[in-house]
Structure formats: C-alpha cells, structure tokens
Design an enzyme around this catalytic site. Structure first.
Site, mmCIF file in Angstrom:
data_model
loop_
_atom_site.group_PDB
_atom_site.id
_atom_site.type_symbol
_atom_site.label_atom_id
_atom_site.label_comp_id
_atom_site.label_asym_id
_atom_site.label_seq_id
_atom_site.Cartn_x
_atom_site.Cartn_y
_atom_site.Cartn_z
ATOM 1 N N THR A 1 0.827 -1.163 0.016
ATOM 2 C CA THR A 1 0.021 -0.053 0.083
ATOM 3 C C THR A 1 0.852 1.346 -0.163
ATOM 4 O O THR A 1 0.565 2.407 -0.981
ATOM 5 C CB THR A 1 -0.926 -0.068 1.266
ATOM 6 N N GLU B 1 20.165 -23.862 1.095
ATOM 7 C CA GLU B 1 20.178 -22.859 -0.027
ATOM 8 C C GLU B 1 21.563 -22.940 -0.595
ATOM 9 O O GLU B 1 21.900 -22.730 -1.905
ATOM 10 C CB GLU B 1 19.758 -21.503 0.345
HETATM 11 P P1 ADP Z 1 0.932 -3.909 3.039
HETATM 12 O O1 ADP Z 1 0.113 -3.146 2.013
HETATM 13 O O2 ADP Z 1 2.039 -4.836 2.229
HETATM 14 O O3 ADP Z 1 0.184 -4.927 3.855
HETATM 15 P P2 ADP Z 1 1.365 -1.651 4.012
HETATM 16 O O4 ADP Z 1 1.943 -0.770 3.055
HETATM 17 O O5 ADP Z 1 0.180 -1.429 4.543
HETATM 18 O O6 ADP Z 1 1.701 -3.103 3.762
HETATM 19 O O7 ADP Z 1 2.513 -1.264 5.449
HETATM 20 C C1 ADP Z 1 1.783 -0.916 6.626
HETATM 21 C C2 ADP Z 1 2.970 0.065 7.198
HETATM 22 O O8 ADP Z 1 4.014 -0.543 7.551
HETATM 23 C C3 ADP Z 1 3.144 1.299 6.489
HETATM 24 O O9 ADP Z 1 2.205 2.104 6.514
HETATM 25 C C4 ADP Z 1 4.455 1.542 6.839
HETATM 26 O O10 ADP Z 1 4.306 2.430 8.166
HETATM 27 C C5 ADP Z 1 5.173 0.304 7.310
HETATM 28 N N1 ADP Z 1 5.967 -0.251 6.221
HETATM 29 C C6 ADP Z 1 5.753 -1.592 5.576
HETATM 30 N N2 ADP Z 1 6.782 -1.498 4.501
HETATM 31 C C7 ADP Z 1 7.622 -0.761 4.832
HETATM 32 C C8 ADP Z 1 8.712 -0.210 3.921
HETATM 33 N N3 ADP Z 1 9.195 -1.210 2.866
HETATM 34 N N4 ADP Z 1 9.288 1.068 4.284
HETATM 35 C C9 ADP Z 1 8.988 1.720 5.084
HETATM 36 N N5 ADP Z 1 7.711 1.336 5.923
HETATM 37 C C10 ADP Z 1 7.190 0.218 5.734
#
Ligand code: ADP
Length: 475
Positions: A73, A292
């Site tokens: 997201t 691996e």
């Molecule tokens: P997904 O959509 O993959 O389930 P999200 O984008 O909703 O995950 O991630 C939830 C929260 O976790 C984000 O709003 C952010 O605060 C944190 N987060 C997750 N992945 C990252 C990343 N790669 N870099 C920085 N923050 C992250």
C-alpha cells in the site's frame, strides 16, 4: 464499523489530495527492485503525451505481490506521490459482507471518480477477496455478489482506454488463486514482487522510523543491531517495534529511547507474531542457509545448470523458507544433460544438509516433488530412457493417477528407471557437495550474516563460473 446503514452512502474510496500527507519513494525502504519496476508507471503518469505521440501501449495495471505488511500500500501511495496524482484506494475485504449490487456499484463509482481526477492511481488492497477464481469452493449465495463485483472490475478495466490516465495497482499475497481473467493483457498483466526485507533493507526501514524518535545514540547504532535481531520481519513489524520502544520509554519516564527499550519492544512484537505464524528459530535458519547454499554451489559447478541470480534465506510468505533464484530458462527445448544438471542442482539442498549438517530435514519436500516430476517426464514422456524406449505417455495435469495406457510391467520399468535416475543424480550431487564442502559452509555462513547473496558475492567466494552461460541458450 460499517453497518447496513451506510450502504450506498459512505464512500469507501479515499481520495487523498492533501499534499502534506503525501508519501514518496524515500518513505519506502528495502524494496529497490520493486521501486524500479514501478517507476515506469510514474514516468507514464508524468509524461502521458510522450507515450501517446509514439503510439505506445500504456500499462494499465500491476499486481503488487507480497506478504502482508511489506509496504505494498505504501509503495502504491508513493507512486502517486512521485507522480503528483491523486490516490484512490479500496480494499477487497470491504466487499465481504455486502448486499447484491452494492459491490459492483462501488467499483463503478470508484473508476468514475478516478477518471474525473485523472491522471490518477487506484489501489485495490487484498484483491484476492474479490478476485478469487470464479466458480470455486462456494457454498452460499454470497458468491454471486463477489462475482458481480469482479465482473464490474473487469468491465471497468477494459472500458477505460489506455489514454484515460488511470493506473490500477492491486495488492495480494496470493496471485495463484486469482481469476485468470484478471491477469490477461490489458488488465493486471504484470507482477511486481515485494519480498520481506533482508538485513540491509531492515536497517534502512529502521532508519526511517528511528528518525522520528529521540534516541540516546546515533540512529545507525540502533538500526544495525535491530536489523540483525529481526530476520523475517516485515516493514510493518519494524514500524511497530519503533513505536513500542518509544511507548515503553515513555512509560518509564525516560527522556530518550535506549537500546533496552528496543530490546523489550522486539520481544513484545515477536511474541505477537508468534501467535500469528511460526517465527523461524536459529537452528532452522541455519538449516535453511546450508540447504540454499547447497543449491547455489551445486548449480555453480554444473555446466548445464542455470546461472544463479541470487540466493536468500529471507522467508517468503508461508511457502519456501529460503530460495535460490536462477536466470529463467527460456529454451523451449531442453537436453537430457540440462535436465540432469537441473535435477542435481535441485537435490543440492538435501545433499548439503546431509553432508554438512549430518542430518536431513523436511525442507527438501518441494525439491523432491520437482525432481520426481522432472524425472518421470524424461522417462515416460520424452523417451529419454532406453529401457522404456521411444514411447510417450502424457500425464493428465492433475497427477499421475489415471487409466494408464501401459501394462503394469511397463509401469514397473518406469518406476525403477525413475528411482535409478534420481539415485544417480543424487550420487553426483553428493560428490560435488563433498568436494566443495568448505565453500558450501562459507556461503551458508555468509548467508546467515547477510541473508541475501547476489551473483557477484558468489563469484567472490567460488571464483568465476567455469562455463560460459551463453552455451546453454545456444542449444
Ligand atoms: P501491505 O500493503 O503490504 O500489507 P502496508 O503498506 O500497509 O503493507 O504497510 C503497513 C505499514 O508498515 C506502512 O504504513 C509503513 O508504516 C510500514 N512499512 C511497511 N513496509 C515498509 C517499507 N518497505 N518501508 C517503510 N515502511 C514500511
């Protein structure tokens, strides 16, 4: 909470035009490859005319594939931020308890809204909730609603021209259960994978969240240690740890957040995760690393095996514990030699466990399945076995169980041949692993430290691969 009262009213679609809440690529860490792939959409949304003038076909949508909390997201939002376009989002699970007709009208409205503010990005979270293959495993009538929602989504995606300036991104952890219709050209025809971060990625994500916290040391002092303590953690877990640590410090009336607070936060978050899914233990991690490494080293020294791109022990979703990624073999035809070497490479994991750890685990199940299939195919389909002869008995897709067009005597010969072939390949694999024992251990230990190794790391440890990789594609 949503109830039946807001049907048709409260829009789920959230349009975020507030510049202050904008997210950019710098806010997403540890997934550089995914960022690079998604850049194409940014480029298009910023310069649509350039594409149109050339008559280029513009990509409409992409699936962001990866476990929960890895930033799908966030990356979609950042893509909107980088392109300076509105971001509209909706979640597949929002459609779960809806009455007939509501889902499809929501979808219609969403796309309408997106077109009105185009160029824009639509993000559909958990698309599998609506996009599961139709006509599968449903007992109740609620499936009809999902199907009509899905149909509406397909209609909308086909309906908007490539010039309408709407890009649809969707997140899922299960691309395999999606209706194939969604994956056709002009719909979600590309997949961008977002894996859990490796140690370097976790370090970078920690740095993002540590910036917001008052610390008693440099952020890098914490980020490096914390990254090492958290294998298998997703970005969301990391954000969670940082917040917990600050809360713990505040509760203790501290002026600054210290390492002990982070330690406590890590323990707490691990505790929470352990309830959700099994967290990998130290011992298991070691087994995965040797396994691996076994694949990697065996493949390196087999002429007809595919060259390795990267090997990692970062857990991916619920499936493989670790995995080695090879240059995909694009040949339509494969030789017996190639298949033999591929078999050995696939057995390399088990061989490394046996030779270096002295005990074997269940980690090779998937490998063995592949080997079994590959070898049966050679013996019973491709006519590679002299004992069976130039006969081909195609298998049904759903397995080996069928009315066999051959006698039980032939079946015996096939079974014996397959067993012997696999045994021969394993013998060869064991030989390679025995000879390269130290190198297998070296790579495994480096994997434990770094979690992901790329081709250049292997060149450093194993030397250049003794074969030209182009040889195989010239078959
Ligand atoms: P997904 O959509 O993959 O389930 P999200 O984008 O909703 O995950 O991630 C939830 C929260 O976790 C984000 O709003 C952010 O605060 C944190 N987060 C997750 N992945 C990252 C990343 N790669 N870099 C920085 N923050 C992250």
């Amino acid at each position: 909470a949503r109830g039946i009262f807001n049907i048709g009213k409260a829009p789920i679609n959230k349009v975020d035009k507030n510049a202050k809440n904008k997210i950019y690529f710098k806010d997403v860490a540890g997934c550089d490859e995914a960022k690079q792939e998604i850049m194409e959409f940014v480029h298009f949304l910023k310069n649509p005319k350039k594409y149109e003038d050339l008559g280029a076909k513009i990509p409409k949508g992409a699936l962001l594939v990866g476990p929960p909390g890895t930033g799908k997201t966030l990356l979609a939002k950042a893509t909107a931020g980088e392109s300076s376009v509105p971001f509209l989002s909706i979640s597949g699970s929002d459609f779960m308890e809806m009455f007939v007709g509501v889902g499809s009208s929501r979808v219609r409205n969403l796309f309408q809204e997106a077109r009105q503010c185009a160029p824009s990005i639509i993000f559909i979270d958990e698309i599998d909730a609506i996009g599961r293959a139709r006509g599968r495993g449903g007992f109740s009538g609620s499936n009809d609603e999902r199907e009509s929602t899905l149909n509406q989504l397909l209609v909308e995606m086909d309906g908007f021209g490539t010039t309408s300036g709407v890009v649809v991104l969707a997140g899922t952890n299960r691309p395999d259960i999606l209706d194939k219709a969604l994956l056709r050209p002009g719909r979600f025809d590309r997949q961008i994978s977002i894996d859990k971060p490796d140690i370097k990625g976790r370090d970078q994500i920690f740095q993002i969240y540590l910036k917001k916290i008052k610390l008693d040391h440099e952020p890098s002092y914490f980020s490096q240690r914390l990254a090492a303590l958290t294998p298998g953690f997703a970005g969301a877990d990391i954000a969670n740890i940082c917040n917990e640590a600050a809360l713990i410090a505040a509760r203790g009336d501290e002026k600054q957040v210290k390492m002990e607070h982070f330690d406590a936060a890590v323990d707490r978050v691990i505790g929470g995760l352990e309830k959700k899914y099994k967290v990998i233990s130290k011992n298991e991690r070691r087994t995965v690393a040797y396994h691996e490494s076994g694949h990697a080293v065996t493949g390196w020294f087999l002429e007809h095996a595919e060259p390795l791109l990267k090997v990692t022990i970062v857990p991916r979703g619920t499936a493989a514990l670790g995995f080695a990624q090879y240059v995909p073999n694009e040949n339509l035809l494969m030789t017996k030699e190639q298949l033999f070497d591929m078999t050995c490479m696939t057995l390399g994991g088990r061989a490394a466990e046996q030779v270096l750890l002295g005990k074997i685990s269940t980690g090779a199940q998937n490998d063995l399945e592949k080997v079994t299939k590959m070898t049966y195919a050679q013996v019973a389909i491709y006519g590679f076995s002299e004992k069976v002869g130039l006969l081909s008995f195609p298998q049904r897709e759903d397995g080996f169980e069928m009315n066999k067009p051959y006698s039980s005597k032939t079946a015996n010969i096939i079974d014996t041949e397959v067993r012997e072939w696999v045994a021969k390949a394993y013998e060869q694999t064991l030989k390679i692993v025995e000879e390269r024992k130290e190198q297998v251990a070296q790579i495994a230990e480096l994997l434990l430290e770094k979690e992901t190794l790329h081709q250049e790391d292997l060149v450093r440890l194993l030397g250049e691969r003794p074969f030209k990789s182009s040889e195989m594609s010239n078959y």
